[in-house]
Write an enzyme that holds these catalytic residues in place. Structure first.
Site, PDB file in Angstrom:
ATOM      1  N   ARG A 123       1.046  -1.362   0.054  1.00 51.03           N
ATOM      2  CA  ARG A 123      -0.066   0.042   0.072  1.00 51.03           C
ATOM      3  C   ARG A 123       0.909   1.255  -0.007  1.00 51.03           C
ATOM      4  NH1 ARG A 123      -3.030   0.609   4.991  1.00 51.03           N
ATOM      5  NH2 ARG A 123      -1.579   2.182   5.375  1.00 51.03           N
ATOM      6  N   GLU A 139       4.281   7.158   2.579  1.00 54.80           N
ATOM      7  CA  GLU A 139       5.196   6.120   2.661  1.00 54.80           C
ATOM      8  C   GLU A 139       4.935   4.854   1.915  1.00 54.80           C
ATOM      9  OE1 GLU A 139       5.227   3.646   6.309  1.00 54.80           O
ATOM     10  OE2 GLU A 139       3.030   3.977   6.850  1.00 54.80           O
ATOM     11  N   ASN A 141       4.106   0.846   2.008  1.00 54.37           N
ATOM     12  CA  ASN A 141       4.059  -0.311   3.045  1.00 54.37           C
ATOM     13  C   ASN A 141       4.348  -1.560   2.159  1.00 54.37           C
ATOM     14  OD1 ASN A 141       3.220   1.331   5.500  1.00 54.37           O
ATOM     15  ND2 ASN A 141       1.746   2.025   3.784  1.00 54.37           N
ATOM     16  N   SER A 146      -3.293  -2.690   6.027  1.00 54.13           N
ATOM     17  CA  SER A 146      -4.441  -3.049   6.806  1.00 54.13           C
ATOM     18  C   SER A 146      -5.916  -1.958   5.907  1.00 54.13           C
ATOM     19  CB  SER A 146      -4.696  -2.565   8.227  1.00 54.13           C
ATOM     20  OG  SER A 146      -4.335  -1.387   8.435  1.00 54.13           O
ATOM     21  N   LYS A 304      12.194   3.141   6.074  1.00 55.89           N
ATOM     22  CA  LYS A 304      11.959   4.548   5.586  1.00 55.89           C
ATOM     23  C   LYS A 304      13.330   4.910   5.051  1.00 55.89           C
ATOM     24  CE  LYS A 304       8.116   5.498   8.197  1.00 55.89           C
ATOM     25  NZ  LYS A 304       7.537   4.103   8.239  1.00 55.89           N
ATOM     26  N   LYS A 362      11.538  10.507  11.180  1.00 57.50           N
ATOM     27  CA  LYS A 362      10.913   9.361  11.352  1.00 57.50           C
ATOM     28  C   LYS A 362      11.900   8.075  11.726  1.00 57.50           C
ATOM     29  CE  LYS A 362       7.616  10.299   7.784  1.00 57.50           C
ATOM     30  NZ  LYS A 362       6.740   9.617   6.791  1.00 57.50           N
ATOM     31  N   GLU A 366       7.505   0.831  11.721  1.00 64.83           N
ATOM     32  CA  GLU A 366       6.278   0.797  11.033  1.00 64.83           C
ATOM     33  C   GLU A 366       5.014   0.612  12.241  1.00 64.83           C
ATOM     34  OE1 GLU A 366       6.103   0.741   7.893  1.00 64.83           O
ATOM     35  OE2 GLU A 366       8.323   0.801   7.904  1.00 64.83           O
ATOM     36  N   GLY A 367       3.873   1.191  11.793  1.00 63.27           N
ATOM     37  CA  GLY A 367       2.839   0.938  12.747  1.00 63.27           C
ATOM     38  C   GLY A 367       2.099   2.109  13.454  1.00 63.27           C
ATOM     39  N   ARG A 448      -8.115   7.221   4.512  1.00 62.12           N
ATOM     40  CA  ARG A 448      -8.272   7.266   5.980  1.00 62.12           C
ATOM     41  C   ARG A 448      -8.269   8.703   6.454  1.00 62.12           C
ATOM     42  NH1 ARG A 448      -3.283   4.361   7.941  1.00 62.12           N
ATOM     43  NH2 ARG A 448      -2.368   5.108   6.056  1.00 62.12           N
TER      44      ARG A 448
END
Ligand code: ADP
Ligand code: MG
Length: 472
Positions: A123, A139, A141, A146, A304, A362, A366-367, A448
Site C-alpha cells: 500500500r 510512505e 508499505n 490493513s 524509511k 522518522k 512501522e505501525g 483514511r
C-alpha cells in the site's frame, strides 16, 4: 465546500442510528475486546464520503504498478539491497538488525531459501499537497497493509446512505466504492495457485490482541469462496500448530494441510517479538517452501531509509533499470523531499535543528506513533549523539488540503476540519532470486481521515477513521 456536509445536529442523531446499525448488520466493525472477542462496535467512519479530486485519484492509481515494480526490482537487485541491509542493521540493531540477521542466516544455509517466489500486498500512502495540488507519498508499505477489507465496506455504507434517502442533502459527484477486498483476496489466491498444491491452505500470522479482525477475515472469507482454506495463528503459537518437514514444507495441525502462503498481519513491530520464541518462529516460517507475503527481505525493503534512498533518480535507475523515463518522472513527481541524517552536511543539519517546523523525523519503524514532529525535532536530536542520527530520516511535511466532514466514533459525531490520507493497494508475485515478475497489479484504494488538530498544524492526532471518496 463549507456547506458540505451539512451541519445539522437533528440530522446527525438520525445518521448515527442509520450508520451504527448498517455497520453491525454488514460487518463494518471492530472487536470491543480482542481477548474476549464476542462483541463488536461499528468501525470509526465518516458519515459522508469526502470530496477528492479525480485527477489526483487517477494519478495515484496509475503509478501503483510502477511503485510495485520498483520495490520488486530492488529486492531482486541483491547486491544493492544487501549493501543497504548492512547499514540498516547498524542503524537499528535491536529490531531491523535482527530481521537482517534472519536474512543473512538463511543466505548462509544451502537450503536457506526453499521457495524462490515471494508475494506482496503493498500500500502506497499519499497526502494531497495543497500548494501544488499534487499527491505526495507519505510512505510505501510492504508488510501487513490493513483496511483493504473495511475500505470496500465503507463505500457500500455510503452507497446505502445515498440510496436509502438518509442524506438530507445529497452530495453531488460520483461515489467511489473501493474494490480492494476482492483484489487483495485475488492476489492471495494467485499466490496460492502458484504454489501448486490445490489442497493446501493459506496461513494468516496475526497479532494476539487484534481488534481489527474483520478487516482480515474478509480476505479469509473471500478465499473460502474460492474453496481455499485459511488458518490464523499468532507468531507465539507458530511452533504449536505448524510442523516443518524435512523437505521444508509447512504442515498445519490438526488439519494436516500443507501451507501454500504465509501471510503476515503481524511480525513488523518490536512488540510482535516479545521473546525469542517469536524470533525463532519468524526464522522457522521463512525457511519453508511456503510463499511468504512478504519475505523478510521484502519487509525490510519497505523501511524509511530505503524510501529516502529511492528519492534519487540515480538509485531508481540502478535498482529498476527497465523503468522508462516517463515512469521515473511520475515517481519523482509524487515524492516529498527526504534527507538522510547519516553524516549530514551543514545544510541538512540546519534544516533539522533550525528549520524543523517544516519537517517530520522518522525512525525505522512501522505501525504508527513513532514519528517526531516539528519543534520536538531539535531537542530530540540534541540529546542524541550524532553517530546515532543515521537511524532517522528527515522528511519535509506535506501540507494537506483541508476539508470538512463528520467522523462517527464510538457512537458520537465529531464535526470539523479534516485531513485525508489516500492509500493505493498493490499486489505482486515475483522471483526473489531471479528476475521474473509473475504478476504486478493495482488493487484499488483506501481513504483514511483524521480530525485536524490545530496545535499540530495539520498533523492530526487521534480520531482516525475510514473514509470513502466522492469525486469532485
Ligand atoms: P508509520 O509507518 O508509522 O505509519 P508514516 O510515515 O505513515 O509512519 O507516518 C505516520 C503518519 O504521520 C502519517 O499517516 C501522516 O499522517 C503523518 N506523516 C508522515 N509523514 C508526513 C509528512 N511528510 N507530511 C505530513 N504528515 C506526515
Ligand atoms: Mg503509515
Amino acid at each position: 465546500m463549507s456547506d458540505y456536509p451539512p451541519y445539522d445536529p437533528a440530522q446527525d442523531g438520525f445518521l448515527v442510528k442509520e450508520i451504527t446499525q448498517w455497520c453491525i448488520g454488514n460487518g463494518l466493525v471492530m472487536l470491543n475486546d480482542a481477548q474476549e472477542g464476542l462483541s463488536a462496535m461499528h468501525a470509526p467512519v465518516t458519515t459522508y464520503p469526502t470530496n477528492y479530486p479525480k485527477e489526483a485519484l487517477e494519478e495515484a492509481l496509475s503509478i501503483q504498478t510502477t511503485y510495485n515494480k520498483l520495490y520488486i526490482n530492488l529486492c531482486q537487485q541483491k547486491e544493492w539491497i544487501e549493501s543497504q541491509l548492512v547499514d540498516l542493521a547498524q542503524l537499528d540493531p535491536s529490531f531491523t538488525g535482527r530481521l537482517v540477521d534472519i536474512y543473512n542466516r538463511l543466505k548462509s544455509e544451502p537450503d536457506g531459501f526453499p521457495q524462490k517466489l515471494t508475494g506482496g500486498l503493498f500500500r502506497s500512502d499519499y497526502l494531497l499537497d495543497k500548494n501544488q495540488n499534487q499527491i505526495k507519498q507519505v510512505e510505501f508499505n510492504t508488510v501487513s497493509v490493513s483496511f483493504g477489507g473495511l475500505s470496500a465496506k465503507v463505500g457500500e455504507l455510503h452507497d446505502y446512505l445515498f440510496k436509502s434517502g438518509a442524506y438530507a442533502q445529497k452530495p453531488s459527484g460520483k461515489l467511489q466504492i473501493s474494490k480492494s477486498v476482492g483484489l487483495l483476496t485475488e492476489g492471495l489466491a494467485k499466490m496460492h495457485a502458484a504454489y501448486g498444491n490445490k489442497e493446501a491452505a493459506v496461513l494468516f500470522v496475526v497479532q494476539p490482541n487484534e481488534r481489527n479482525v474483520v478487516d482480515q477475515r474478509l480476505l479469509q472469507y473471500g478465499l473460502a469462496e474460492s474453496s481455499i482454506p485459511a488458518f490464523r495463528v499468532t507468531l507465539t503459537d507458530v511452533r504449536k500448530f505448524i510442523e516443518r518437514r524435512d523437505d521444508n514444507t509447512l504442515i498445519h495441525q490438526p488439519s494436516g494441510k500443507e501451507i501454500s502462503v504465509v501471510y503476515y498481519r503481524s511480525a513488523y513491530a518490536p512488540t510482535d517479538y516479545p521473546t525469542e520464541t517469536e524470533w525463532d518462529a519468524r526464522y522457522f516460517l521463512e525457511k519453508s517452501t511456503a510463499i511468504k507475503c512478504p519475505s523478510v527481505l521484502t519487509q525490510l525493503s519497505g523501511s524509511k531509509k530505503v524510501q529516502q534512498l529511492l528519492t534519487s533518480v540515480e538509485t531508481i535507475k540502478t535498482v529498476s533499470p527497465s523503468l522508462s523515463a516517463q515512469q521515473i518522472q511520475s515517481l519523482i513527481k509524487s515524492y516529498a523531499k527526504i534527507y538522510s541524517l547519516d553524516n549530514p552536511d551543514e545544510k541538512v543539519k540546519n534544516l533539522a535543528l533550525k528549520d524543523s517546523l517544516k519537517y517530520v523525523l522518522k525512525p525505522q519503524r512501522e505501525g504508527g506513533g513513532n514519528n517526531i514532529y516539528k519543534e520536538d525535532i531539535a531537542p530530540f536530536l540534541e540529546k542524541l549523539s550524532e553517530d546515532k542520527w543515521g537511524a532517522y530520516i528527515l522528511m519535509e511535511l506535506i501540507e494537506p488540503a483541508e476539508k470538512t466532514n463528520k467522523i462517527l466514533r464510538s457512537g458520537k459525531i465529531h464535526h470539523g476540519g479534516i485531513i485525508s490520507e489516500l492509500g493505493i493497494f498493490g499486489t505482486g508475485l515475483w522471483e526473489e532470486s531471479g528476475s521474473e515478475i509473475l504478476f504486478n497489479e493495482e488493487a484499488s484504494f483506501l481513504l483514511r481521515t483524521k480530525l485536524q488538530e490545530s496545535n499540530e498544524g495539520g498533523v492530526a492526532a487521534g480520531f482516525g477513521c475510514i473514509d470513502n471518496i466522492i469525486l469532485d
